[in-house]
Design a protein around this motif. Sequence first.
Motif, PDB file in Angstrom:
ATOM      1  N   ASP A  44       0.810  -1.221   0.000  1.00 42.75           N
ATOM      2  CA  ASP A  44       0.000   0.000   0.000  1.00 42.75           C
ATOM      3  C   ASP A  44       0.841   1.268   0.000  1.00 42.75           C
ATOM      4  OD1 ASP A  44       0.766  -0.961   2.481  1.00 42.75           O
ATOM      5  OD2 ASP A  44      -0.495   0.547   3.451  1.00 42.75           O
TER       6      ASP A  44
ATOM      7  N   LYS B  90      -4.048   3.622  -0.469  1.00 48.73           N
ATOM      8  CA  LYS B  90      -5.166   2.705  -0.418  1.00 48.73           C
ATOM      9  C   LYS B  90      -6.426   3.237  -1.087  1.00 48.73           C
ATOM     10  CE  LYS B  90      -7.630   2.140   3.303  1.00 48.73           C
ATOM     11  NZ  LYS B  90      -7.726   2.077   4.750  1.00 48.73           N
TER      12      LYS B  90
ATOM     13  N   PHE C 223      -6.376   3.197  -4.794  1.00 51.78           N
ATOM     14  CA  PHE C 223      -6.412   1.830  -5.269  1.00 51.78           C
ATOM     15  C   PHE C 223      -7.850   1.329  -5.299  1.00 51.78           C
ATOM     16  CE2 PHE C 223      -5.798  -2.771  -4.149  1.00 51.78           C
ATOM     17  CZ  PHE C 223      -5.397  -3.151  -5.407  1.00 51.78           C
ATOM     18  N   LEU C 224      -8.514   1.567  -4.164  1.00 52.65           N
ATOM     19  CA  LEU C 224      -9.891   1.109  -4.067  1.00 52.65           C
ATOM     20  C   LEU C 224     -10.790   1.837  -5.044  1.00 52.65           C
ATOM     21  CD1 LEU C 224     -10.709   0.598  -0.335  1.00 52.65           C
ATOM     22  CD2 LEU C 224     -10.434  -1.066  -2.153  1.00 52.65           C
TER      23      LEU C 224
ATOM     24  N   TYR D 263     -13.098   0.376  -8.068  1.00 55.19           N
ATOM     25  CA  TYR D 263     -14.541   0.479  -8.132  1.00 55.19           C
ATOM     26  C   TYR D 263     -15.030   1.208  -9.323  1.00 55.19           C
ATOM     27  CZ  TYR D 263     -14.895  -2.188  -4.221  1.00 55.19           C
ATOM     28  OH  TYR D 263     -14.817  -3.245  -3.421  1.00 55.19           O
TER      29      TYR D 263
ATOM     30  N   SER E 192     -15.321  -1.184 -11.742  1.00 56.90           N
ATOM     31  CA  SER E 192     -16.420  -2.124 -11.567  1.00 56.90           C
ATOM     32  C   SER E 192     -17.762  -1.465 -11.845  1.00 56.90           C
ATOM     33  CB  SER E 192     -16.405  -2.722 -10.165  1.00 56.90           C
ATOM     34  OG  SER E 192     -16.799  -1.754  -9.232  1.00 56.90           O
TER      35      SER E 192
ATOM     36  N   ASN F   9     -19.405   1.048 -10.874  1.00 53.43           N
ATOM     37  CA  ASN F   9     -20.317   1.453  -9.818  1.00 53.43           C
ATOM     38  C   ASN F   9     -19.851   2.787  -9.242  1.00 53.43           C
ATOM     39  OD1 ASN F   9     -22.146   1.667  -7.807  1.00 53.43           O
ATOM     40  ND2 ASN F   9     -22.004  -0.498  -7.201  1.00 53.43           N
TER      41      ASN F   9
ATOM     42  N   THR G  80     -20.755   3.779  -5.495  1.00 55.87           N
ATOM     43  CA  THR G  80     -19.940   3.136  -4.470  1.00 55.87           C
ATOM     44  C   THR G  80     -18.582   3.802  -4.413  1.00 55.87           C
ATOM     45  OG1 THR G  80     -20.916   1.180  -5.409  1.00 55.87           O
ATOM     46  CG2 THR G  80     -19.438   0.868  -3.551  1.00 55.87           C
TER      47      THR G  80
ATOM     48  N   ILE H 142     -17.041   5.578  -1.240  1.00 58.26           N
ATOM     49  CA  ILE H 142     -15.791   5.144  -0.611  1.00 58.26           C
ATOM     50  C   ILE H 142     -14.808   6.290  -0.548  1.00 58.26           C
ATOM     51  CG2 ILE H 142     -13.754   3.712  -1.000  1.00 58.26           C
ATOM     52  CD1 ILE H 142     -15.664   1.502  -1.815  1.00 58.26           C
TER      53      ILE H 142
ATOM     54  N   LYS I 148      -7.434 -14.548  -5.046  1.00 63.34           N
ATOM     55  CA  LYS I 148      -8.404 -13.536  -4.608  1.00 63.34           C
ATOM     56  C   LYS I 148      -9.851 -14.009  -4.788  1.00 63.34           C
ATOM     57  CE  LYS I 148      -9.116  -8.850  -5.974  1.00 63.34           C
ATOM     58  NZ  LYS I 148      -8.419  -7.667  -6.463  1.00 63.34           N
TER      59      LYS I 148
ATOM     60  N   LEU J 236      -4.346 -12.878   2.711  1.00 66.90           N
ATOM     61  CA  LEU J 236      -5.471 -12.458   3.552  1.00 66.90           C
ATOM     62  C   LEU J 236      -5.246 -11.047   4.084  1.00 66.90           C
ATOM     63  CD1 LEU J 236      -6.250 -15.693   5.600  1.00 66.90           C
ATOM     64  CD2 LEU J 236      -7.784 -14.548   3.997  1.00 66.90           C
TER      65      LEU J 236
ATOM     66  N   LYS K   9      -6.348  -5.252   4.070  1.00 65.82           N
ATOM     67  CA  LYS K   9      -5.889  -3.882   3.927  1.00 65.82           C
ATOM     68  C   LYS K   9      -6.640  -3.161   2.820  1.00 65.82           C
ATOM     69  CE  LYS K   9      -1.229  -3.028   5.590  1.00 65.82           C
ATOM     70  NZ  LYS K   9      -1.336  -1.679   6.071  1.00 65.82           N
ATOM     71  N   GLU K  10      -6.946  -3.936   1.790  1.00 69.50           N
ATOM     72  CA  GLU K  10      -7.662  -3.334   0.674  1.00 69.50           C
ATOM     73  C   GLU K  10      -9.145  -3.140   0.975  1.00 69.50           C
ATOM     74  OE1 GLU K  10      -4.676  -5.214  -2.691  1.00 69.50           O
ATOM     75  OE2 GLU K  10      -6.722  -5.972  -2.527  1.00 69.50           O
TER      76      GLU K  10
ATOM     77  N   PHE L 127     -11.466  -5.514   1.382  1.00 70.12           N
ATOM     78  CA  PHE L 127     -12.424  -6.479   0.860  1.00 70.12           C
ATOM     79  C   PHE L 127     -12.894  -7.462   1.924  1.00 70.12           C
ATOM     80  CE2 PHE L 127      -9.923  -5.695  -3.198  1.00 70.12           C
ATOM     81  CZ  PHE L 127     -10.799  -4.722  -3.615  1.00 70.12           C
TER      82      PHE L 127
ATOM     83  N   TYR M 290     -11.982 -14.416   9.386  1.00 71.97           N
ATOM     84  CA  TYR M 290     -12.109 -13.416   8.326  1.00 71.97           C
ATOM     85  C   TYR M 290     -13.517 -13.453   7.774  1.00 71.97           C
ATOM     86  CZ  TYR M 290      -7.045 -13.199   8.486  1.00 71.97           C
ATOM     87  OH  TYR M 290      -5.767 -13.016   8.897  1.00 71.97           O
TER      88      TYR M 290
ATOM     89  N   PRO N 162     -17.637  -3.981   0.024  1.00 70.34           N
ATOM     90  CA  PRO N 162     -16.766  -3.796  -1.148  1.00 70.34           C
ATOM     91  C   PRO N 162     -16.229  -5.128  -1.656  1.00 70.34           C
ATOM     92  CG  PRO N 162     -16.189  -2.235   0.559  1.00 70.34           C
ATOM     93  CD  PRO N 162     -17.211  -3.131   1.152  1.00 70.34           C
ATOM     94  N   GLY N 163     -15.971  -6.077  -0.734  1.00 71.44           N
ATOM     95  CA  GLY N 163     -15.484  -7.393  -1.123  1.00 71.44           C
ATOM     96  C   GLY N 163     -16.474  -8.121  -2.011  1.00 71.44           C
TER      97      GLY N 163
ATOM     98  N   LEU O  87     -18.710  -6.768  -3.894  1.00 71.84           N
ATOM     99  CA  LEU O  87     -18.725  -6.105  -5.202  1.00 71.84           C
ATOM    100  C   LEU O  87     -17.517  -6.527  -6.028  1.00 71.84           C
ATOM    101  CD1 LEU O  87     -19.848  -2.577  -4.062  1.00 71.84           C
ATOM    102  CD2 LEU O  87     -21.096  -4.083  -5.612  1.00 71.84           C
ATOM    103  N   GLU O  88     -16.383  -6.612  -5.337  1.00 69.28           N
ATOM    104  CA  GLU O  88     -15.159  -7.003  -6.011  1.00 69.28           C
ATOM    105  C   GLU O  88     -15.296  -8.418  -6.573  1.00 69.28           C
ATOM    106  OE1 GLU O  88     -12.728  -5.232  -6.723  1.00 69.28           O
ATOM    107  OE2 GLU O  88     -11.134  -6.616  -7.270  1.00 69.28           O
TER     108      GLU O  88
ATOM    109  N   ALA P 146     -17.131  -8.420  -9.754  1.00 66.29           N
ATOM    110  CA  ALA P 146     -16.285  -7.968 -10.861  1.00 66.29           C
ATOM    111  C   ALA P 146     -15.326  -9.080 -11.301  1.00 66.29           C
ATOM    112  CB  ALA P 146     -15.508  -6.728 -10.426  1.00 66.29           C
TER     113      ALA P 146
END
Lengths: 897, 111
Positions: free
Chosen positions: A76, A81, A84-85, A89, A92, A94, A97, A101, B12, B52, B57-58, B60, B77, B82-83, B85-86, B89
């Motif tokens: 990171d 971060k 990245f997120l 998104y 994706s 959206n 969202t 975020i 992932k 993990l 950290k991301e 998800f 976990y 967001p996870g 949604l990910e 995708a």
Amino acid sequence: MTFNLEAEIQHWIRNLRRKPGFEDGDIEEIEIHIRDSIESSTYNGLSEQEAFVKATSSLGQPDAMSNEFMKSRTADMKMPKEDFLAHNYSSSNNPITAQLIRFTNNLKKALRTIRQNKGLSFINILGMAIGLAASGIILSFVHQEYHFDSRLRASDKIFRIIQKEGETENVYTYGPLAEALREELPEIEASIRLAFYYGFLACRADENSYNERSAIFADYHFFTFFSFPLVHGSPENCLPDRNSIAISEKTAHKYFGISNPLGKQMSIGHGKVFTVTAVYKSFPVNSNFRGDFILPLECISDLTQVWIEPSWKYESDINTFVLLSELQGETELTEKARLLLARHTDNKRMELHFQPLSDIHTNKLCMWESNPQISIRILRILSLVALLILGISIINFLFLYIGIVSQRTTGICIKKIFGASRRRLFLEYFKEVSALLFCSILVGTGIALFYLKMLVPAFSLPDLVQVDASLIISLLLILVVADLLAGIYPSLLLSSDKFLRFFHSRRDAYPFRYRTLSVLSILQFTLFISLMAFNLLLHKQTQFLINKDTGYAREELITIPMNMPLGYGVHGEHFGAFAQEMKKLPAIEEVTASFSSPSSTVTYTDGISWEGLQDERKMKQVWSWESISFDYFKALGIKVIKGRAFNPGFKRDAVNWETRECAYIINETGLREMGIENPLGKAFSVWGFQGPIIGVVEDYHFQSMQSEIRPVFFILDPIFWNEIVVRINPGQDIKIEEIQKVWKQFCDDYPLEINYVEDQIRGLYASEQGLTRTLSLFSLLAIMVIGIGLITLSLLSFNHRRKEIGIRKVNGATTAEILRMLNMQYARYVLISFLLAFLPTWFFMERWLANYAFRTRISWWIFLAAGLVTLLIALATTSWKSWQAASKNPVESIRSD
Amino acid sequence: MASKGLMAASTKPLILSILKEGKSYGYLIIQKVKDLSGGILEWSDGMLYPVLHRLEKEGFIESEWIISDNGRKRKYYSITEPGKLELIAEKEEWLNIQAVLAKLWDIIPGE
């Protein structure tokens, strides 16, 4: 040798712990993994040793693991971060969202900054919140004062008629004027006549009986002309005939409780019965109108001494309002109105002016208004204070924010090194500032609500009811400007290369020159001292006005409203008998009567003349007048310095309506105005009544001391009696029951009310006190904002001097010495500020006091006190921080820099 | 045995898919992957944890320490919004690739 599973696991874990890349919990998690794996293997039949080898080998080499963990930590760093997120998104598909975020991430980040600097951020938010709330409240107040009655329908087309003749202007108009204007001038759509009556009306309904003293007598279409909201009844039918009455909601509750008052009977004065035909919402604070009753203008002479002359012979005590069909040039209309007046009267010099409704409250034009006015000067001062507060808050906010951010320059540098563009950094800071400001706005709104809900009712501070689109838009505009000012500057500065070079050179931990901080401190101290001193002066002046000798025995006087018509109860021929009975009570010294209470003879008249008065001076004569009874001067303790007072032995003293004759007494100021040596026996005349001056009395304050003592003449006419004035024996307690008993003998059906003149005098300065309170509150807020600014500046300057303090300590300075050094510096600032503040404040005070006819002195102690308080606050706010700075281990402060 | 690159790319979606079924801890996730793939996908156990952590950290997935019935403390976990949604995708991407390959290899007859 047996296999010790526990020892092997511990050994393996210890080995792993030596590798880099692991954080708290990582090792523990892996240990649990091993135990899980071993457990399941042994369950499947493997030995403990076999299971251990299988578990550890499937985990992989410790070095490889350490590598992977390290990578996962540093991943990171390369790409922040949130980006990245957000990037993921937006891919994706959206966007909502992604936006969400981004927003939460920004907020989170801002909150993180706030958490990291809890104390400073809290101060920063609080300071800005107070600044925003204070300036918002003050500006709303000013806005409200400029927009009286603006909620009324077509309020911008409603005008009040002002009669102007030479220099004199007044609001009294001819009875038929309203009708004539409407009929003869096509520009005027409607007109209405109003008389504000502030004498006593004894009102009764059911068992409730009170003295009322604020009524409006109006033409029948009051509520169609002025669109004040009704609770019951319809505007078209609010006053259908001369026996109808409209009452305010408050009054309805007072007399009829919760029941619907429509159709109920109410009697006023001596047996005049009115039917309630409408109930209106009590006039709001931002209205020019005051009045708990609205009665038909037609019946004014049945209830009061006021006479509305129906012809064009002379003016009556009525205001005329007109509604224009469309706004147009005033001069043209004024000219037409002048011609109209000239057609009907033989007065060719009189002009009619049109005063906008919204202008009435702020334009001191008339001697007397239904609602206390406020001068535009005060509103300007208030606006200035508001902008000052806002400006100071923004400056403080900005400096403190930069101060906070410059403590974490490392982060900025790293971002720069990793290639963050200036635009990106700018946006990031701007967002952070906006988040802080957002918090300030929330807190500020809380403070404003606290003011409205708690402080306004508790301290009778000005309420804010005028909230309209223009106000909200202007406030929002101010917020946006504040955000831009407080956001753009630091963001630009912090994202600049110059700033980073600055950081890099490590010459300083703060991007401003030390002198900038000193100048800002001194500036704020100066404002602080000025505001404090001015507050003290306001307070002193109000106390001075209240306590100044009025020239009569104010502590020993009470007044009783003579709330019945002439000839009834104690009014007229029975008054002598009543006075005799009253004087038998041990606590009562003298009983007399007058038109108004000794504290407030707010009557004015022109048309005065006397023997030898030149014509050109005639126009300028505006005197006050008072109708009194025998013993009035004796009761008040006022000396007759020439001639004599009214005496029952002289039959021709009283006003004689048959022969139009009476005797006059004048005051010293009146005598000076006449400019003659011996006035006794000189013919004096007013309103067509002729008679000699029989006496001159010494001056006393029969009005609020805001104005000079005016010339006044006294006549004796029971028609114009409203108040019974009683001098009490200060040695005796007055017993209300005893007075009640005497009162009942004469007028059983009228309520008795006793008022102390002392209280009335205080009441005269209520608006003064209200203003003082308001200004005090607002300057207190300004003082708080400045105080917070001072804390800020001292904190920043200590950060700045951290190293210096450390070195001084290393070289043997004691904590006390450093404390003294730092505080001495602030004492010096206060001294410089004091010298800077002194002259302008003095000048400003002089100008302020010039508004008053009687004024207190600007004492030296006002400045001394302001200076001392400022010094005290300055030292108190800086001491704790300087203590911290001075008592710190020098090694830390030197090394950390 | 799948190639290293493909393994890395598939971790992932695998983890997210497993966690979508409910919260779980590291050892159990590995077991599940092994069981499902019948040994085709065999991770080095030690590599799972960094993945993990990165996913956490991301944003998800999220973790919490839970003391299980037998008194053992485990880090569980679970998937976040967001996870989820990910995962959608990711699923789309994998299916797209799969469809292309399937066409090329005539698993599904081309037009």
